[in-house]
Enzyme design. Structure first.
Site, PDB file in Angstrom:
ATOM      1  N   LYS A  48      -9.627   6.266 -19.144  1.00 18.89           N
ATOM      2  CA  LYS A  48     -10.029   6.815 -20.429  1.00 18.89           C
ATOM      3  C   LYS A  48      -8.862   6.783 -21.429  1.00 18.89           C
ATOM      4  O   LYS A  48      -8.323   5.732 -21.718  1.00 18.89           O
ATOM      5  CB  LYS A  48     -10.580   8.218 -20.219  1.00 18.89           C
ATOM      6  CG  LYS A  48     -11.586   8.344 -19.062  1.00 18.89           C
ATOM      7  CD  LYS A  48     -12.782   7.419 -19.192  1.00 18.89           C
ATOM      8  CE  LYS A  48     -13.923   7.757 -18.239  1.00 18.89           C
ATOM      9  NZ  LYS A  48     -13.591   7.622 -16.803  1.00 18.89           N
ATOM     10  N   ARG A  96       0.838  -1.205   0.000  1.00 21.72           N
ATOM     11  CA  ARG A  96       0.000   0.000   0.000  1.00 21.72           C
ATOM     12  C   ARG A  96       0.869   1.250   0.000  1.00 21.72           C
ATOM     13  O   ARG A  96       0.543   2.251  -0.634  1.00 21.72           O
ATOM     14  CB  ARG A  96      -0.940   0.003   1.204  1.00 21.72           C
ATOM     15  CG  ARG A  96      -1.671   1.339   1.396  1.00 21.72           C
ATOM     16  CD  ARG A  96      -2.807   1.264   2.409  1.00 21.72           C
ATOM     17  NE  ARG A  96      -2.439   0.550   3.612  1.00 21.72           N
ATOM     18  CZ  ARG A  96      -1.711   1.071   4.621  1.00 21.72           C
ATOM     19  NH1 ARG A  96      -1.239   2.299   4.539  1.00 21.72           N
ATOM     20  NH2 ARG A  96      -1.455   0.355   5.693  1.00 21.72           N
ATOM     21  N   ASP A 114      -8.593  18.836 -13.895  1.00 20.32           N
ATOM     22  CA  ASP A 114      -8.882  17.510 -14.432  1.00 20.32           C
ATOM     23  C   ASP A 114      -8.506  17.532 -15.913  1.00 20.32           C
ATOM     24  O   ASP A 114      -9.129  18.251 -16.707  1.00 20.32           O
ATOM     25  CB  ASP A 114     -10.372  17.182 -14.248  1.00 20.32           C
ATOM     26  CG  ASP A 114     -10.730  15.767 -14.681  1.00 20.32           C
ATOM     27  OD1 ASP A 114     -10.039  15.223 -15.566  1.00 20.32           O
ATOM     28  OD2 ASP A 114     -11.710  15.213 -14.155  1.00 20.32           O
ATOM     29  N   TYR A 116     -17.797  16.888 -14.110  1.00 18.60           N
ATOM     30  CA  TYR A 116     -18.199  15.483 -14.226  1.00 18.60           C
ATOM     31  C   TYR A 116     -19.146  15.115 -13.076  1.00 18.60           C
ATOM     32  O   TYR A 116     -18.963  15.547 -11.929  1.00 18.60           O
ATOM     33  CB  TYR A 116     -16.944  14.605 -14.209  1.00 18.60           C
ATOM     34  CG  TYR A 116     -17.199  13.142 -13.959  1.00 18.60           C
ATOM     35  CD1 TYR A 116     -18.009  12.396 -14.820  1.00 18.60           C
ATOM     36  CD2 TYR A 116     -16.641  12.491 -12.860  1.00 18.60           C
ATOM     37  CE1 TYR A 116     -18.246  11.056 -14.596  1.00 18.60           C
ATOM     38  CE2 TYR A 116     -16.864  11.156 -12.630  1.00 18.60           C
ATOM     39  CZ  TYR A 116     -17.681  10.435 -13.497  1.00 18.60           C
ATOM     40  OH  TYR A 116     -17.918   9.106 -13.262  1.00 18.60           O
TER      41      TYR A 116
END
Length: 383
Positions: free
Chosen positions: A202, A53, A177, A105
């Site tokens: 994406k 992690r 973004d 978004y």
């Protein structure tokens, strides 16, 4: 021989970096390290990795690659785009105020309105194309300005340099973004932003086969803060998914270049079609943000939206097209047709959607690698 990254184009840097081959074996693919924990040699001296992690060699390779492409100080890989965005929002504390683009978004809208509010974080949605409106929205307790350009799905263009200048003047963190354009076409950190975030699901991944998020920061102080939050929340990207994103990065420039050329052809044809009320694409000279986008970006991307008469016409088109996949998401090798009202922006109340131009007649098209003329023929038949 070229040795400095500044001497290489970004297109070449996608392939030529410290991870282009494995230093141990010469393999031209980054090794996938699945270990969850790492042996330590002594009680007093731990190695670079202890628990996955906190750090993983495969994830670290991706983080260094994306930091280099965005010209940032440090990169961070997350389990999804929303994990990257949510972790970034966690730089805020109770009593802080967030200024955020109004046509953001849907997932970011939901996080802002339903999660941050429960934590005592205030927000103001604003039209980021208007610098004066942003300045008026800033309060004494404003700590972050969050941009999305081009915006999703109405493709508004934010003047990033001007807004980041406001952020610095008011001691705010500026976030962009950059999912729609990727570092191939736009590098917000070079425009003054403190943090750039991506849904790597994406265009960066590009193949509809992995969910991932990325963040890149400018400066060691904010890097340390995001690193602490990444480790604390633990929404990290797994090594297999990190490898898939790195594989996608290798072809990102070529994919973006081809898809953008097709998107412009499709946008021009749709803008001439009598059944289409309006086309949103910053590559069209009629787009309100055309000049601004040319100033700060190297292209217009491969996503466009177009507005039809109403939902019944949308239904006819969606059920008639043969080539685009009708699905949530974007940025893949195949063209993807989406209906924002019920997909990306379903979390947004209808009144709020319509106020932002996200009507029941709006469709969003992410253009893939098909021949543009085939997509145009398919759409015209459906229309």
């Amino acid at each position: 021989m070229l040795t400095e990254k500044e001497e290489l184009s970004l297109q070449t840097r996608l392939l030529h970096h410290k991870y282009k081959s494995d230093s141990q074996t010469g393999a031209v693919s980054v090794p996938i390290q699945h270990a969850s924990t790492f042996h330590q040699e002594t009680l007093d001296s731990f190695g670079k990795y202890d628990y996955a992690r906190s750090g993983n060699p495969t994830r670290e390779a991706l983080e260094e690659i994306i930091a280099g492409l965005e010209n940032g100080t440090k990169g961070f890989a997350f389990a999804s785009g929303m994990a990257a965005i949510s972790t970034t929002f966690m730089l805020l504390s109770a009593g802080d105020h967030l200024v955020i683009t109004e046509d953001v978004y849907g997932g970011s809208y939901r996080m802002t309105t339903e999660v941050l509010t429960r934590m005592g974080i205030e927000h103001t949605f604003v039209d980021m194309t208007n610098v004066e409106s942003v300045e008026r929205a800033i309060r004494p307790n404003t700590r972050m300005i969050y941009m999305e350009t081009p915006s999703n799905p109405t493709m508004k263009i934010t003047p990033v340099k001007e807004i980041t200048g406001l952020a610095r003047k008011n001691d705010c963190i500026s976030v962009v973004d950059n999912t729609f354009l990727t570092p191939v076409l736009q590098r917000p950190l070079d425009l003054g932003a403190d943090i750039v975030v991506h849904s790597a699901t994406k265009f960066i991944g590009g193949h509809s086969d992995v969910v991932a998020g990325l963040a890149v920061v400018k400066g060691p102080v904010i890097a340390e803060k995001i690193g602490f939050l990444q480790n604390s929340f633990g929404a990290i990207l797994g090594p297999q998914d990190a490898w898939l994103i790195m594989r996608g990065i290798k072809t990102m420039h070529t994919r973006m270049e081809a898809s953008e050329k097709s998107a412009l052809k499709i946008a021009r044809r749709l803008s001439e079609h009598p059944a289409v009320n309006r086309v949103y694409y910053p590559g069209l000279e009629t787009h309100s943000g055309y000049d601004q986008n040319k100033l700060q970006s190297e292209g217009s991307g491969a996503v466009l939206s177009f507005e039809l008469r109403d939902r019944s016409h949308v239904k006819k088109v969606v059920e008639s097209v043969q080539l685009p996949v009708f699905a949530v998401s974007l940025g893949a090798v195949e063209s993807i047709l989406s209906y924002p009202a019920q997909m990306s922006h379903a979390a947004m109340p209808q009144a709020e959607r319509e106020k932002r131009g996200i009507t029941d007649g709006l469709l969003r098209l992410s253009v893939g690698l098909e021949k543009a003329e085939d997509i145009i023929t398919d759409l015209e038949r459906a229309l």
